[in-house]
Design a protein around this motif. Structure first.
Motif, mmCIF file in Angstrom:
data_model
loop_
_atom_site.group_PDB
_atom_site.id
_atom_site.type_symbol
_atom_site.label_atom_id
_atom_site.label_comp_id
_atom_site.label_asym_id
_atom_site.label_seq_id
_atom_site.Cartn_x
_atom_site.Cartn_y
_atom_site.Cartn_z
ATOM 1 N N GLN A 188 0.629 -1.619 -0.389
ATOM 2 C CA GLN A 188 -0.085 -0.331 0.200
ATOM 3 C C GLN A 188 1.149 0.612 -0.305
ATOM 4 O O GLN A 188 0.564 2.147 -0.718
ATOM 5 N N ALA A 189 1.851 1.522 0.324
ATOM 6 C CA ALA A 189 3.063 2.922 1.242
ATOM 7 C C ALA A 189 2.818 3.534 -0.302
ATOM 8 O O ALA A 189 2.540 4.382 -0.381
ATOM 9 N N GLU A 190 3.545 2.352 -1.945
ATOM 10 C CA GLU A 190 3.332 3.470 -3.063
ATOM 11 C C GLU A 190 2.299 3.797 -3.331
ATOM 12 O O GLU A 190 2.295 5.718 -3.770
ATOM 13 N N ARG A 191 1.043 3.790 -3.263
ATOM 14 C CA ARG A 191 0.261 4.231 -3.450
ATOM 15 C C ARG A 191 0.129 5.522 -3.126
ATOM 16 O O ARG A 191 -0.223 6.812 -3.635
ATOM 17 N N TYR A 192 0.239 5.668 -1.553
ATOM 18 C CA TYR A 192 0.362 6.568 -0.585
ATOM 19 C C TYR A 192 0.775 7.952 -0.677
ATOM 20 O O TYR A 192 0.528 8.690 -0.400
ATOM 21 N N SER A 193 2.010 7.166 -1.486
ATOM 22 C CA SER A 193 2.980 8.209 -1.778
ATOM 23 C C SER A 193 3.035 9.490 -2.359
ATOM 24 O O SER A 193 3.417 10.452 -2.417
ATOM 25 N N GLN A 194 1.405 9.193 -3.014
ATOM 26 C CA GLN A 194 1.806 10.823 -3.972
ATOM 27 C C GLN A 194 1.169 11.547 -3.398
ATOM 28 O O GLN A 194 0.876 12.564 -3.277
ATOM 29 N N TRP A 195 0.193 11.140 -1.757
ATOM 30 C CA TRP A 195 -0.070 12.735 -1.432
ATOM 31 C C TRP A 195 0.766 12.313 0.534
ATOM 32 O O TRP A 195 0.888 13.422 0.614
ATOM 33 N N PHE A 196 1.014 11.729 0.497
ATOM 34 C CA PHE A 196 1.758 11.219 1.889
ATOM 35 C C PHE A 196 3.799 11.482 1.902
ATOM 36 O O PHE A 196 4.041 10.508 1.164
ATOM 37 N N ASN A 197 4.860 11.890 2.688
ATOM 38 C CA ASN A 197 6.119 11.498 2.539
ATOM 39 C C ASN A 197 5.850 9.872 3.952
ATOM 40 O O ASN A 197 4.801 10.809 4.702
ATOM 41 N N LEU A 198 6.271 9.428 3.146
ATOM 42 C CA LEU A 198 5.759 7.216 4.932
ATOM 43 C C LEU A 198 7.330 7.441 5.324
ATOM 44 O O LEU A 198 8.200 7.003 4.073
ATOM 45 N N LEU A 199 7.354 7.652 6.615
ATOM 46 C CA LEU A 199 8.090 6.769 7.066
ATOM 47 C C LEU A 199 7.567 5.585 8.042
ATOM 48 O O LEU A 199 7.267 6.052 9.058
ATOM 49 N N ILE A 200 8.949 4.758 7.711
ATOM 50 C CA ILE A 200 7.988 3.493 8.498
ATOM 51 C C ILE A 200 9.458 2.704 9.182
ATOM 52 O O ILE A 200 10.424 2.139 8.423
ATOM 53 N N ALA A 201 8.649 2.308 10.297
ATOM 54 C CA ALA A 201 10.108 1.474 10.987
ATOM 55 C C ALA A 201 9.566 0.606 11.370
ATOM 56 O O ALA A 201 8.196 0.498 12.938
ATOM 57 N N PRO A 202 9.674 -0.788 10.482
ATOM 58 C CA PRO A 202 8.618 -2.401 11.290
ATOM 59 C C PRO A 202 8.828 -2.345 12.496
ATOM 60 O O PRO A 202 7.741 -3.805 12.809
ATOM 61 N N CYS A 203 10.017 -2.565 12.962
ATOM 62 C CA CYS A 203 10.805 -3.729 13.819
ATOM 63 C C CYS A 203 10.988 -2.741 15.134
ATOM 64 O O CYS A 203 12.985 -2.747 15.161
ATOM 65 N N VAL A 204 10.719 -1.682 15.972
ATOM 66 C CA VAL A 204 11.781 -1.467 16.368
ATOM 67 C C VAL A 204 12.190 -1.760 17.346
ATOM 68 O O VAL A 204 13.852 -1.049 18.370
ATOM 69 N N SER A 205 12.438 -3.018 17.857
ATOM 70 C CA SER A 205 12.745 -3.839 18.827
ATOM 71 C C SER A 205 12.772 -5.206 18.655
ATOM 72 O O SER A 205 12.489 -6.468 18.300
ATOM 73 N N PRO A 206 14.058 -4.937 18.184
ATOM 74 C CA PRO A 206 14.079 -6.759 17.427
ATOM 75 C C PRO A 206 14.389 -7.720 18.375
ATOM 76 O O PRO A 206 14.778 -8.714 18.486
#
Length: 308
Positions: A105-123
């Motif tokens: 989904q992220a690429e589709r929403y990138s037309q409107w938003f900058n997205l920063l995604i940290a998927p695993c903060v505590s490995p």
């Protein structure tokens, strides 16, 4: 376990010292692989997204590098959205829901938003299926200056380097049966207080910010998730995890005061998701899908509300 001494480490009514924390750490074992489950899944996304290494945990820097993904063509004219997962490493769908969102989904929403995604903060927490880090510190109570959790400190530093306002922050979590079987008893033992049993909600719910509740935003997320999984009902006292509901499936916490991840910015729209993976009504994939639905529901609401 019993209510007077519900945990095998420590002395009743006495907070843990370094000795008890060491004993706790000694009985923790690795149960899954951050490399196989997370880093391997991020590699194919390289090129579609900018991969940023924003640190490495001192416990084992080679084993635990910290990665976030940014949408390409970052544009200062677009609002910026932060998505985080795995602040509590044991909450599996937070990690894999974030990765699924990036991929689907992220690429589709990138037309409107900058997205920063940290998927695993505590490995480390992910590998040991744990709420704490090795120092018996909860990263999700440690988002404040001079944080005692390097997981939290690294993420805060990353967000600071953006030098931009965050419009929304969606933090992906779970509430599991182990909260009552392991983590809350351990917390009571660590702090030298009595363990008072609670109830694990059967279903999805949200934690908003007491100081900035944004009820319409929260409702839009609940409505989006409803098509994927069931919404947690309140208990007989009209509460979820001891807090009064403000609307169906929503409670509020003072996020900044408690040092929660969702309070690390001054965002306009903030929420913490809580998926219930132990319900017989859901599958592992449905839990991941619920996290994705929460993010997309949030972003779709913001598009409407902000007129983007």
């Amino acid at each position: 376990m019993n209510n007077t001494h519900p945990y095998p480490i420590g002395t009743p009514d006495t907070p843990w010292t370094a000795q008890e924390k060491s004993a706790w750490r000694a009985q923790v074992t690795l149960k899954r692989s951050y490399q196989d489950d997370v880093l391997t899944k991020l590699k194919p996304l390289n090129g579609r997204f900018e991969q940023v290494q924003y640190g490495a945990l001192s416990y084992d820097k080679q084993r635990y590098p910290l990665y976030a993904l940014k949408t390409l063509n970052w544009d200062s004219r677009k609002p910026t959205i932060l998505v985080t997962g795995g602040v509590h490493g044991y909450e599996t769908s937070g990690v894999h829901g974030a990765i699924q969102f990036i991929d689907q989904q992220a690429e589709r929403y990138s037309q409107w938003f900058n997205l920063l995604i940290a998927p695993c903060v505590s490995p480390w927490g992910y590998e040991t299926i744990n709420r704490w880090n090795p120092n018996a510190v909860d990263p999700n109570r440690s988002f404040y200056a001079d944080s005692p959790a390097e997981e939290s400190a690294a993420l805060m530093k990353l967000v600071e380097t953006l030098q931009t306002d965050i419009l929304a922050h969606i933090d992906l979590h779970e509430t599991t049966d182990t909260d009552e079987l392991e983590f809350r008893p351990a917390l009571a033992a660590r702090d030298g207080v009595a363990y008072i049993p609670g109830t694990v909600p059967d279903g999805f719910y949200l934690v908003g910010d007491t100081d900035n509740p944004q009820p319409d935003f929260q409702k839009a997320i609940i409505d989006a998730v409803r098509s994927v999984t069931h919404i947690a009902p309140p208990d007989s006292d009209g509460k979820i995890i001891g807090e009064p509901i403000t609307q169906e499936g929503v409670i509020n916490y003072p996020t900044k005061k408690l040092g929660l991840c969702s309070g690390l910015t001054n965002c306009v729209y903030g929420t913490t998701t809580e998926v219930y993976p132990d319900s017989p009504k859901v599958t592992e994939q449905e839990c991941n899908d619920a996290q994705v639905a929460a993010i997309t529901g949030a972003l779709d609401y913001i598009l409407r509300a902000e007129g983007l």
